[in-house]
Design an enzyme around this catalytic site. Sequence first.
Site, PDB file in Angstrom:
ATOM      1  N   ASN A  84       0.951  -1.343  -0.229  1.00 27.58           N
ATOM      2  CA  ASN A  84      -0.102  -0.033   0.040  1.00 27.58           C
ATOM      3  C   ASN A  84       0.659   1.345  -0.162  1.00 27.58           C
ATOM      4  OD1 ASN A  84       0.750  -0.641   2.606  1.00 27.58           O
ATOM      5  ND2 ASN A  84      -1.073  -0.057   3.457  1.00 27.58           N
ATOM      6  N   GLU A 108       3.841  -4.597  12.336  1.00 28.72           N
ATOM      7  CA  GLU A 108       2.959  -3.438  12.314  1.00 28.72           C
ATOM      8  C   GLU A 108       1.685  -4.134  11.244  1.00 28.72           C
ATOM      9  OE1 GLU A 108       0.886  -1.049  10.906  1.00 28.72           O
ATOM     10  OE2 GLU A 108       2.367  -0.074   9.763  1.00 28.72           O
ATOM     11  N   GLU A 111       7.557   1.448  15.566  1.00 27.72           N
ATOM     12  CA  GLU A 111       8.447   1.911  14.448  1.00 27.72           C
ATOM     13  C   GLU A 111       8.729   3.649  14.611  1.00 27.72           C
ATOM     14  OE1 GLU A 111       9.257  -0.092  11.215  1.00 27.72           O
ATOM     15  OE2 GLU A 111       7.456  -1.061  11.252  1.00 27.72           O
ATOM     16  N   CYS A 134      -3.489   0.640   6.848  1.00 23.88           N
ATOM     17  CA  CYS A 134      -3.622  -0.023   8.219  1.00 23.88           C
ATOM     18  C   CYS A 134      -4.246   1.120   9.102  1.00 23.88           C
ATOM     19  CB  CYS A 134      -2.479  -0.545   8.709  1.00 23.88           C
ATOM     20  SG  CYS A 134      -0.913   0.380   8.749  1.00 23.88           S
TER      21      CYS A 134
END
Length: 483
Positions: A153, A251, A463, A285
């Site tokens: 994405n 993630e 992250e 997400c």
Amino acid sequence: MEVAEHGLQIAGRSVPASSGATIDLHDPATNRPIARVASGTREDVSAAVEAARTAFDSKGWRGLDPSKRGRLLWLLGQQIRDRFDELARLESLNVGKPLREARGDIAYVYKLFEYYAGLADKIQGETIPVPGERLDYTLREPLGVTAHIAPWNYPLLLASRGIAPALAAGNTVVLKPATLTPLTSIRLAGLAVAAGFPSGVLNVVMGSGKDVGEALAAHPDVDSVTFTGSTETGKQLLRTVADRVVPTTLELGGKNPQIVLADARRDRALRGVLAGAFQNAGQMCWAGSKVLVHEDLAPTFLAALQEQMVSMRLGPGLREDVQMGPLVSKDHVARVMSAIEEGRASGGRLLAGGGRPEDPNLRDGNFVLPTLFEDLSAESRVAREEIFGPVLCSWTFRDLDDAIERANDTPYGLAAGIWTQDISKAHTIARSLQAGMVSINEFPITFPQTPFLGWKQSGLGQEQGMDAVLFYTHAKNVLVNLE
Ligand code: ADP
């Protein structure tokens, strides 16, 4: 039509897959072929890991003066800046996203490299007071070969988010981009060589998740795994790495609420809700895919939302006036359409969209209309699970506690948005939301220097920000008896 061919990027060279296999990539807006790329094998994974290991052991990277390593990361950022337009166009073409968004992604990428360039010589241990004639201190040492498995994405952005801190800490890298979207990652490897990186420091192996992804995660010489993708694949990956107990960050998915209070600045909230739900056609997400609107504001808010959604301009991402592009693949359209059908069947009222556009110019592409459901039952899968497409679910509320409960009623805990002018109320709500990232009067936004992390089934580890670099190091405690 002749299309460009791209090899795997191993030890500073472009090489075909050991099996000779390739896969064809298609423009999501037309499904015409755009490129042919090598599709690697387990042997290719081993070759890439070996190249990364050799580069790590040679000390030409981890042994560099850290400020020089930082300088090389900065130069890579500069290479990306110099090819900003080319990279944004490539990302837009490969993913289908509007060029405006792809430009934002590429700007984020060079900022990531620049941010971690600045950290390369600031990774340090500490001296700890201990009793007696002793000295105690900690060292921070690079892990070795770090593996990065990226989704389709935000291909270059989400790959770079892990690669930049890993490199800054002195590790060498093997990246597996998503099968459908490797083009900018392949380019990155070439730019690293042009920036002056030693060969083998940054390797890219394309191929399927099942073969190449799994082989990389399972490889005995890989020292950490950084994964971004679906929760389901993330769980599988965790089982793969469990055998070797290596540091892993995940993630994963999200079903991210946006709470709009009665006193919110309506137009600003509207912009944020639209961007949160339909940026990248909802394929993110951290998409704000559920909106909870106070009942006093709901009639005008939802009417305005509906109006903006039906007038949204769909088209190929490379066309400048496009507001929403296609989904990444035909298979993904089928998944999103089946979720929409399921939402309809479970009794949700459709306020907008719910199908594919009728425009004959869009017929060959993977387009789905921006879709708005109202009052889906809380148990419905569409209300709870990540759909990863342009599907927004709305509910109205009277009591704020009910809204917070509904916001938290999901297996995920990635992002959440709050829209209100009552700033103390906003901070109180922020405390009660089960999410790794909360935004107040702004959504969806994140920066290289701010943590990106999920609670619950949205992930493991953090992250971005300064702490991310620590993940890519081992701490070592050294105790010395001075007597
Ligand atoms: P999506 O393809 O929907 O983004 P996935 O979670 O399936 O989500 O994929 C994310 C990344 O993980 C991709 O690069 C994919 O090829 C890779 N992948 C898929 N399955 C596996 C697996 N079993 N082991 C390792 N990587 C995988």
